[in-house]
Design a protein around this motif. Structure first.
Motif, mmCIF file in Angstrom:
data_model
loop_
_atom_site.group_PDB
_atom_site.id
_atom_site.type_symbol
_atom_site.label_atom_id
_atom_site.label_comp_id
_atom_site.label_asym_id
_atom_site.label_seq_id
_atom_site.Cartn_x
_atom_site.Cartn_y
_atom_site.Cartn_z
ATOM 1 N N MET A 1 -37.723 -17.636 15.840
ATOM 2 C CA MET A 1 -36.309 -17.350 15.937
ATOM 3 C C MET A 1 -35.503 -18.445 15.256
ATOM 4 N N GLN A 2 -35.858 -19.687 15.525
ATOM 5 C CA GLN A 2 -35.145 -20.808 14.907
ATOM 6 C C GLN A 2 -35.280 -20.785 13.386
ATOM 7 N N GLN A 3 -36.468 -20.433 12.924
ATOM 8 C CA GLN A 3 -36.697 -20.352 11.479
ATOM 9 C C GLN A 3 -35.814 -19.269 10.863
ATOM 10 N N ASN A 4 -35.717 -18.121 11.511
ATOM 11 C CA ASN A 4 -34.866 -17.041 11.003
ATOM 12 C C ASN A 4 -33.395 -17.451 10.993
ATOM 13 N N ILE A 5 -32.950 -18.155 12.020
ATOM 14 C CA ILE A 5 -31.566 -18.619 12.076
ATOM 15 C C ILE A 5 -31.291 -19.570 10.923
ATOM 16 N N GLN A 6 -32.223 -20.483 10.686
ATOM 17 C CA GLN A 6 -32.037 -21.429 9.579
ATOM 18 C C GLN A 6 -32.025 -20.701 8.235
ATOM 19 N N GLN A 7 -32.922 -19.733 8.069
ATOM 20 C CA GLN A 7 -32.952 -18.971 6.817
ATOM 21 C C GLN A 7 -31.656 -18.180 6.645
ATOM 22 N N TYR A 8 -31.158 -17.596 7.717
ATOM 23 C CA TYR A 8 -29.882 -16.884 7.655
ATOM 24 C C TYR A 8 -28.769 -17.833 7.214
ATOM 25 N N ASN A 9 -28.685 -18.995 7.846
ATOM 26 C CA ASN A 9 -27.655 -19.972 7.493
ATOM 27 C C ASN A 9 -27.771 -20.394 6.030
ATOM 28 N N ASP A 10 -28.994 -20.594 5.566
ATOM 29 C CA ASP A 10 -29.208 -20.957 4.164
ATOM 30 C C ASP A 10 -28.710 -19.857 3.227
ATOM 31 N N ILE A 11 -28.976 -18.620 3.581
ATOM 32 C CA ILE A 11 -28.522 -17.486 2.767
ATOM 33 C C ILE A 11 -26.994 -17.451 2.726
ATOM 34 N N MET A 12 -26.359 -17.600 3.873
ATOM 35 C CA MET A 12 -24.909 -17.482 3.934
ATOM 36 C C MET A 12 -24.196 -18.643 3.235
ATOM 37 N N LYS A 13 -24.881 -19.750 3.022
ATOM 38 C CA LYS A 13 -24.292 -20.880 2.303
ATOM 39 C C LYS A 13 -24.407 -20.735 0.787
ATOM 40 N N GLN A 14 -25.194 -19.779 0.331
ATOM 41 C CA GLN A 14 -25.393 -19.611 -1.106
ATOM 42 C C GLN A 14 -24.082 -19.231 -1.777
ATOM 43 N N GLN A 15 -23.913 -19.715 -2.984
ATOM 44 C CA GLN A 15 -22.704 -19.444 -3.753
ATOM 45 C C GLN A 15 -22.867 -18.186 -4.593
ATOM 46 N N VAL A 16 -23.106 -17.084 -3.919
ATOM 47 C CA VAL A 16 -23.216 -15.777 -4.558
ATOM 48 C C VAL A 16 -22.290 -14.830 -3.797
ATOM 49 N N PRO A 17 -21.884 -13.723 -4.405
ATOM 50 C CA PRO A 17 -21.006 -12.783 -3.706
ATOM 51 C C PRO A 17 -21.612 -12.306 -2.382
ATOM 52 N N PHE A 18 -20.733 -11.976 -1.445
ATOM 53 C CA PHE A 18 -21.147 -11.539 -0.114
ATOM 54 C C PHE A 18 -22.172 -10.405 -0.153
ATOM 55 N N PRO A 19 -21.994 -9.371 -1.000
ATOM 56 C CA PRO A 19 -23.004 -8.302 -1.011
ATOM 57 C C PRO A 19 -24.405 -8.792 -1.357
ATOM 58 N N GLN A 20 -24.525 -9.779 -2.235
ATOM 59 C CA GLN A 20 -25.847 -10.325 -2.565
ATOM 60 C C GLN A 20 -26.427 -11.086 -1.381
ATOM 61 N N ARG A 21 -25.580 -11.781 -0.653
ATOM 62 C CA ARG A 21 -26.060 -12.481 0.547
ATOM 63 C C ARG A 21 -26.544 -11.474 1.583
ATOM 64 N N ILE A 22 -25.825 -10.362 1.716
ATOM 65 C CA ILE A 22 -26.226 -9.340 2.685
ATOM 66 C C ILE A 22 -27.568 -8.730 2.292
ATOM 67 N N ILE A 23 -27.775 -8.504 0.999
ATOM 68 C CA ILE A 23 -29.073 -8.003 0.540
ATOM 69 C C ILE A 23 -30.177 -8.957 0.968
ATOM 70 N N ARG A 24 -29.935 -10.235 0.831
ATOM 71 C CA ARG A 24 -30.932 -11.237 1.223
ATOM 72 C C ARG A 24 -31.127 -11.272 2.737
ATOM 73 N N VAL A 25 -30.048 -11.058 3.493
ATOM 74 C CA VAL A 25 -30.163 -10.996 4.955
ATOM 75 C C VAL A 25 -30.978 -9.765 5.351
#
Length: 134
Positions: A1-25
Motif C-alpha cells: 500500500m505504501q509503495q502504491n501511495i508513493q508511486q501515485y505521488n510520483d505520478i502526480m508530481k510529473q510535469q505532464v498534462p493531467f490526462p497523461q498522469r491519469i493514464i499512468r494512475v
C-alpha cells in the motif's frame, strides 16, 4: 500500500498534462490489482486483527490526497467545473464498493477486469471537454 501511495505521488508530481498522469494512475491501478480475487478482498476487509483498520486509514489518507489533486486539476480546467469534487469522491467510493459485490464482479472475467472497467469508466468520463479547458 505504501509503495502504491508513493508511486501515485510520483505520478502526480510529473510535469505532464493531467490526462497523461491519469493514464499512468490507471496503469498503476491495473498493476496493483493483478492476482486479486474477491475472496482475498473480502478477507482483508473483514479481518478482525487490525489489518482492515490500517487499510481503511491508509485509504482515507489516499482519498484526501486524491481529492486535493482533483481540486487542483479542476482549477486548471482538466475536470469540468460544474462537477462537485465531493460528488466525484462519493461516486469513486461507490465504485470501490462494487468490487465487493459478487453480482457486479460476475459481469467480468475476474476482479482485475472489474477494477479496470470501473477505473476507466470513472476517469475517462471525468475529463473536461477540449473546449472547456482554459
Amino acid at each position: 500500500m505504501q509503495q502504491n501511495i508513493q508511486q501515485y505521488n510520483d505520478i502526480m508530481k510529473q510535469q505532464v498534462p493531467f490526462p497523461q498522469r491519469i493514464i499512468r494512475v490507471v496503469e498503476l491501478n491495473y498493476n496493483g490489482s493483478k492476482n486479486m480475487s474477491v475472496e482475498f478482498l473480502k478477507d482483508v476487509y473483514n479481518d478482525k486483527s487490525g489489518l482492515a483498520k490500517k487499510l481503511a486509514a491508509a485509504q482515507q489518507d489516499s482519498r484526501e490526497v486524491f481529492k486535493k489533486d482533483l481540486k487542483a486539476a479542476q482549477r486548471k480546467g482538466w475536470i469540468r467545473k460544474d462537477y462537485k469534487i465531493e460528488f466525484i469522491m462519493y461516486m469513486l467510493n461507490s465504485l470501490n464498493e462494487k468490487i465487493m459485490d459478487e453480482k457486479f464482479v460476475s459481469m467480468f472475467k475476474d476482479v482485475q477486469d472489474a477494477i479496470m472497467e470501473s477505473t476507466n469508466f470513472f476517469f475517462y468520463g471525468l475529463m473536461a471537454k477540449e473546449d472547456e479547458r482554459e
